[in-house]
Design an enzyme around this catalytic site. Structure first.
Site, PDB file in Angstrom:
ATOM      1  N   ASP A 142      -3.804   2.236  -5.298  1.00 37.36           N
ATOM      2  CA  ASP A 142      -2.297   2.170  -4.701  1.00 37.36           C
ATOM      3  C   ASP A 142      -2.139   1.225  -3.888  1.00 37.36           C
ATOM      4  O   ASP A 142      -1.175   1.030  -3.049  1.00 37.36           O
ATOM      5  CB  ASP A 142      -2.370   3.487  -3.645  1.00 37.36           C
ATOM      6  N   GLU A 143      -2.924   0.278  -3.887  1.00 36.70           N
ATOM      7  CA  GLU A 143      -2.751  -1.056  -3.100  1.00 36.70           C
ATOM      8  C   GLU A 143      -3.107  -2.406  -3.820  1.00 36.70           C
ATOM      9  O   GLU A 143      -3.983  -2.448  -4.607  1.00 36.70           O
ATOM     10  CB  GLU A 143      -3.150  -1.040  -1.821  1.00 36.70           C
ATOM     11  N   ASP A 188       1.060  -1.286   0.154  1.00 38.04           N
ATOM     12  CA  ASP A 188       0.041   0.111   0.001  1.00 38.04           C
ATOM     13  C   ASP A 188       0.763   1.236  -0.100  1.00 38.04           C
ATOM     14  O   ASP A 188       1.733   1.392   0.880  1.00 38.04           O
ATOM     15  CB  ASP A 188      -0.910   0.060   1.290  1.00 38.04           C
TER      16      ASP A 188
HETATM   17  N1  DCP Z   1      -8.667   8.105  -1.516  1.00 41.22           N
HETATM   18  C1  DCP Z   1      -9.982   8.804  -2.245  1.00 41.22           C
HETATM   19  N2  DCP Z   1     -11.054   8.843  -1.080  1.00 41.22           N
HETATM   20  C2  DCP Z   1     -11.089   8.145   0.020  1.00 41.22           C
HETATM   21  C3  DCP Z   1     -10.131   7.610   0.532  1.00 41.22           C
HETATM   22  C4  DCP Z   1      -8.798   7.515  -0.273  1.00 41.22           C
HETATM   23  O1  DCP Z   1     -10.038   9.363  -3.157  1.00 41.22           O
HETATM   24  N3  DCP Z   1     -12.112   8.340   0.809  1.00 41.22           N
HETATM   25  C5  DCP Z   1      -7.628   7.815  -2.448  1.00 41.22           C
HETATM   26  C6  DCP Z   1      -6.642   9.189  -2.178  1.00 41.22           C
HETATM   27  C7  DCP Z   1      -5.597   8.255  -1.301  1.00 41.22           C
HETATM   28  C8  DCP Z   1      -5.743   6.872  -2.100  1.00 41.22           C
HETATM   29  O2  DCP Z   1      -7.132   6.647  -2.367  1.00 41.22           O
HETATM   30  O3  DCP Z   1      -4.185   8.924  -1.519  1.00 41.22           O
HETATM   31  C9  DCP Z   1      -5.155   5.735  -1.164  1.00 41.22           C
HETATM   32  O4  DCP Z   1      -6.002   5.869  -0.107  1.00 41.22           O
HETATM   33  P1  DCP Z   1      -5.398   5.298   1.135  1.00 41.22           P
HETATM   34  O5  DCP Z   1      -6.535   4.787   2.053  1.00 41.22           O
HETATM   35  O6  DCP Z   1      -4.540   3.931   0.958  1.00 41.22           O
HETATM   36  O7  DCP Z   1      -4.664   6.553   2.231  1.00 41.22           O
HETATM   37  P2  DCP Z   1      -3.414   7.112   1.775  1.00 41.22           P
HETATM   38  O8  DCP Z   1      -2.638   6.221   0.768  1.00 41.22           O
HETATM   39  O9  DCP Z   1      -3.797   8.596   1.278  1.00 41.22           O
HETATM   40  O10 DCP Z   1      -2.680   6.953   2.940  1.00 41.22           O
HETATM   41  P3  DCP Z   1      -1.846   5.843   3.930  1.00 41.22           P
HETATM   42  O11 DCP Z   1      -0.419   6.113   3.737  1.00 41.22           O
HETATM   43  O12 DCP Z   1      -2.635   5.807   5.311  1.00 41.22           O
HETATM   44  O13 DCP Z   1      -2.077   4.496   2.926  1.00 41.22           O
HETATM   45 CA    CA Z   2      -2.318   4.138   0.696  1.00 38.25          CA
HETATM   46 CA    CA Z   3      -4.983   2.038  -0.025  1.00 42.17          CA
END
Ligand code: DCP
Ligand code: CA
Ligand code: CA
Length: 359
Positions: free
Chosen positions: A106-107, A12
């Site tokens: 992203d994962e 991720d």
């Molecule tokens: N995303 C989105 N709407 C949401 C949640 C996430 O558009 N409600 C998008 C933005 C994030 C991406 O998906 O950057 C990946 O989500 P993650 O939950 O994996 O969160 P992040 O990558 O931002 O942070 P982390 O470092 O906690 O994984």
């Molecule tokens: Ca993420």
């Molecule tokens: Ca994610």
């Protein structure tokens, strides 16, 4: 344990959209930023790690985020760019295995029980993949490594950002007993609150409840909770990429020199191929016969048909024709048959949907 022990890696990306923006716009580095949420009634999609100590989170309204963090910088999201990075990281995953199940841009889960590099250590694979992601994209990712998808997913959050955690088989039960149920993947805030009210705080507490009791209180999910807390999660990594070909092959214990014997073996190989094609019944236009001779020289013979075929009998017929097409050069050690040139080769990627979320 009478359930499959796989080697699963969950990867991720860290603060994905926000990190991409900080990479592309150096003036944003080291600053609290939110991707999305800038417009009236907008919602934050991603928060940089600098914004998180203020409580800024995904899915929060931009207005609330600004209240929590007055210096917060709002940035517009750029879906095409995130997709590009997403493709780059997936290409790295495919260097190790085709069993890749993306959950979002992203994962992904990777089943590396068997992998293209013949590596034994899933931990080592995760380390390599994270290093390659960093080298190729200049972004960091975190990884979880364990025996099933549930545990790998929980583990990837453990040393986030830019870290990884392995839960080896012998540590699974203890890890789960000590785990706060709020960290269980699949237990949302509402369910977690309900569990807390009933005195279920950790895996150990959850484990004390019977299957009947959990099913009664949590419906279908109750069964899932009952099993995952015992380290049992049999869900397979479901690859979404459409393979370009499907094939099967057999190495013989004794080299074969007569086509008649080979015909029989071809029938077995095509049966195995059919099994791999699965219920989806892929249809392809090109049949390829692979022949490995006793001196290890490999020859391939292919034919592209005017029609798509998927039936074992038709594939076998074509494979036989290819076998008799020209004289064999030597005794044969291995035969393989594959089908390619599929119908509907381009299919919509289901995770594209994620980008349709309102920002
Ligand atoms: N995303 C989105 N709407 C949401 C949640 C996430 O558009 N409600 C998008 C933005 C994030 C991406 O998906 O950057 C990946 O989500 P993650 O939950 O994996 O969160 P992040 O990558 O931002 O942070 P982390 O470092 O906690 O994984
Ligand atoms: Ca993420
Ligand atoms: Ca994610």
């Amino acid at each position: 344990m009478d359930f499959p022990i796989r080697k699963i890696v969950h990867i991720d990306m860290d603060a994905f959209f926000a990190s991409v923006e900080q990479l592309d716009n150096p003036e944003l580095r080291g600053k609290p930023i939110a991707v999305g949420g800038g417009s009236e009634r907008g919602v934050v999609a991603a928060a940089s790690y600098e914004a998180r100590p203020f409580g800024v989170r995904s899915a929060m309204s931009g207005r609330q985020a600004k209240k929590l963090c007055p210096d917060l910088i709002f940035v517009q999201s750029n879906g095409a760019r995130y997709r590009e990075v997403s493709e780059q990281i997936r290409d790295i995953f495919y260097e190790y295995t085709d069993l890749v199940e993306p959950l979002s841009l992203d994962e992904a889960y990777l089943d590396v029980t068997q992998n293209k590099k013949g590596m034994v250590s899933a931990t080592q694979i995760a380390t390599e993949i994270r290093a390659k992601i960093q080298a190729k994209t200049q972004l960091t990712a975190s990884a979880g490594i364990s025996i099933n998808k549930f545990l790998a997913k929980v583990a990837s959050d453990y040393n986030k950002p830019n870290g990884q955690k392995t839960i080896p088989p012998e540590e699974v039960l203890t890890f789960l007993e000590e785990l706060d149920i709020r960290k269980f993947h699949g237990i949302g805030k509402v369910t977690a609150d309900k569990m807390y009210r009933q005195g279920i705080y950790t895996g150990a507490d959850l484990k004390k409840r019977t299957l009947e009791e959990l099913s009664e209180k949590f419906g279908k999910s109750g069964k899932y909770y009952y099993y995952v807390v015992r380290g049992i999660h049999t869900s397979e990594v479901k690859p979404t990429r459409i393979a370009k070909s499907v094939g099967a092959e057999r190495t013989f214990s004794k080299n074969l020199s007569s086509e008649i014997y080979m015909e029989e073996r071809l029938a077995e190989i095509v049966a195995a191929l059919q099994k791999r094609m699965g219920k989806k019944k892929v249809a392809g236009k090109t049949v390829t016969l692979k022949i490995k001779y006793s001196d290890f020289i490999i020859q391939t013979r292919s034919k592209t048909l005017p029609l798509y075929i998927s039936d074992a009998s038709l594939i076998l017929e074509e494979a036989k024709k290819l076998l008799y097409q020209e004289e064999l050069q030597d005794s044969v050690r291995l035969l393989g048959v594959s089908l390619s040139n599929f119908k509907n080769e381009k299919k919509q990627d289901p995770i594209e949907e994620q980008l349709k979320l309102p920002f």
